[in-house]
Write a protein that holds these residues in place. Sequence first.
Motif, short mmCIF file in Angstrom:
data_model
loop_
_atom_site.label_atom_id
_atom_site.label_comp_id
_atom_site.label_asym_id
_atom_site.label_seq_id
_atom_site.Cartn_x
_atom_site.Cartn_y
_atom_site.Cartn_z
N PHE A 1 19.31 59.47 17.04
CA PHE A 1 19.49 59.86 18.44
C PHE A 1 18.61 58.92 19.26
O PHE A 1 17.38 58.97 19.15
N LEU A 2 19.22 58.05 20.05
CA LEU A 2 18.47 57.12 20.88
C LEU A 2 18.58 57.60 22.32
O LEU A 2 19.59 57.37 22.99
N VAL A 3 17.53 58.30 22.79
CA VAL A 3 17.52 58.87 24.13
C VAL A 3 16.49 58.09 24.94
O VAL A 3 15.28 58.24 24.72
N GLY A 4 16.97 57.25 25.85
CA GLY A 4 16.06 56.36 26.55
C GLY A 4 15.43 55.39 25.57
O GLY A 4 16.12 54.70 24.82
N GLU A 5 14.10 55.36 25.52
CA GLU A 5 13.40 54.50 24.57
C GLU A 5 12.96 55.25 23.32
O GLU A 5 12.35 54.66 22.43
N ARG A 6 13.28 56.53 23.24
CA ARG A 6 12.85 57.34 22.10
C ARG A 6 13.96 57.41 21.06
O ARG A 6 15.08 57.86 21.36
N LEU A 7 13.65 56.98 19.85
CA LEU A 7 14.61 57.01 18.75
C LEU A 7 14.19 58.06 17.74
O LEU A 7 13.11 57.98 17.15
N VAL A 8 15.04 59.04 17.54
CA VAL A 8 14.83 60.05 16.49
C VAL A 8 15.68 59.62 15.30
O VAL A 8 16.90 59.47 15.43
N TRP A 9 15.04 59.41 14.15
CA TRP A 9 15.80 58.99 12.98
C TRP A 9 15.12 59.57 11.73
O TRP A 9 14.18 60.33 11.82
N GLY A 10 15.64 59.23 10.56
CA GLY A 10 15.03 59.69 9.31
C GLY A 10 15.19 61.18 9.10
O GLY A 10 16.20 61.79 9.48
N PHE A 11 14.17 61.78 8.50
CA PHE A 11 14.22 63.19 8.13
C PHE A 11 14.49 64.10 9.32
O PHE A 11 15.33 65.01 9.26
N THR A 12 13.76 63.88 10.42
CA THR A 12 13.92 64.74 11.59
C THR A 12 15.33 64.67 12.15
O THR A 12 15.94 65.70 12.49
N ALA A 13 15.88 63.46 12.25
CA ALA A 13 17.24 63.30 12.76
C ALA A 13 18.26 63.94 11.82
O ALA A 13 19.26 64.51 12.27
N ALA A 14 18.02 63.84 10.51
CA ALA A 14 18.95 64.43 9.55
C ALA A 14 19.00 65.95 9.72
O ALA A 14 20.08 66.56 9.70
N LEU A 15 17.84 66.58 9.90
CA LEU A 15 17.81 68.02 10.13
C LEU A 15 18.46 68.38 11.46
O LEU A 15 19.26 69.32 11.55
N LEU A 16 18.14 67.64 12.52
CA LEU A 16 18.73 67.91 13.82
C LEU A 16 20.25 67.76 13.77
O LEU A 16 20.99 68.60 14.31
N ASP A 17 20.71 66.69 13.14
CA ASP A 17 22.14 66.44 13.04
C ASP A 17 22.85 67.61 12.38
O ASP A 17 23.89 68.09 12.87
N ARG A 18 22.29 68.10 11.28
CA ARG A 18 22.94 69.19 10.56
C ARG A 18 22.85 70.50 11.33
O ARG A 18 23.82 71.28 11.37
N ILE A 19 21.71 70.78 11.95
CA ILE A 19 21.56 72.02 12.72
C ILE A 19 22.53 72.05 13.89
O ILE A 19 23.15 73.07 14.18
N LEU A 20 22.68 70.93 14.59
CA LEU A 20 23.63 70.87 15.70
C LEU A 20 25.05 71.13 15.21
O LEU A 20 25.85 71.79 15.89
N THR A 21 25.37 70.63 14.01
CA THR A 21 26.69 70.88 13.44
C THR A 21 26.86 72.36 13.11
O THR A 21 27.89 72.97 13.44
#
Length: 243
Positions: free
Chosen positions: A199-219
């Motif tokens: 998730f690239l929001v402005g200059e902040r990139l969420v990736w790796g473990f945190t992004a994987a959890l967020l991606d699945r939770i949003l789904t």
Amino acid sequence: MAAVRDRLAALVERHGVPADQAPRDALTEIPASAVSTWGFDWPRAERARPSAVLILFGSLDDVPAHHADDRVHPDVDVLLTERAATLRTHAGQIAFPGGRVDPEDADVVATALREAEEETGLDPDGVEVLGVLPPVPVVVSGHVVHPVIGWWRDPSRVAVVDQAEAAAVFRMPVGDLVDPANRCRVARPGGRRGETPGFLVGERLVWGFTAALLDRILTLLDWDTPWDAGRVIDAHTHAPLRG
């Protein structure tokens, strides 16, 4: 916002356990439910250490979302930190507040709340813990992480408490996370194999473990929106590699 809280509670009811049944023992074991909840069988470290993170949703602070989506309440956000660049693992990455289970912690909920208070200064009394989702192994740091889902019933001020632990503490609008323009795949740094959600929001990139959890939770919450999974960026430079 009651509907958002209720949807999160329903997520825990389907896939996790309530707060009063939070794990206290065998904290490095991965139950079969973890695979079905998270969507795949994560690699596991041989001698893992237990830890917990607080995934805390709440009513948006004074930073509005830039993207509106019919699936997501416009005023919901999630608490995140940017890890200090000097840390041994996941340095500089955006993460949920959390850390290792200490012997004096009553359970993984106590761990998540304690770590969140130590890292962000939040008042745990304002957090309604809805429950705990199945644990996830993280090979690179040798941890088994227990995701604690919370609703920020009474938000308190948050900020960096210890600069050796965090470089920033902030609340990210979920509307911006689900914006298809902010979604991507992220190539791991240093030539490591594999890609993670991003998730690239402005200059902040969420990736790796945190992004994987967020991606699945949003789904699982049915909050995600179709996006271009062919878009791949570099974890360090954010430069496009494909798509």
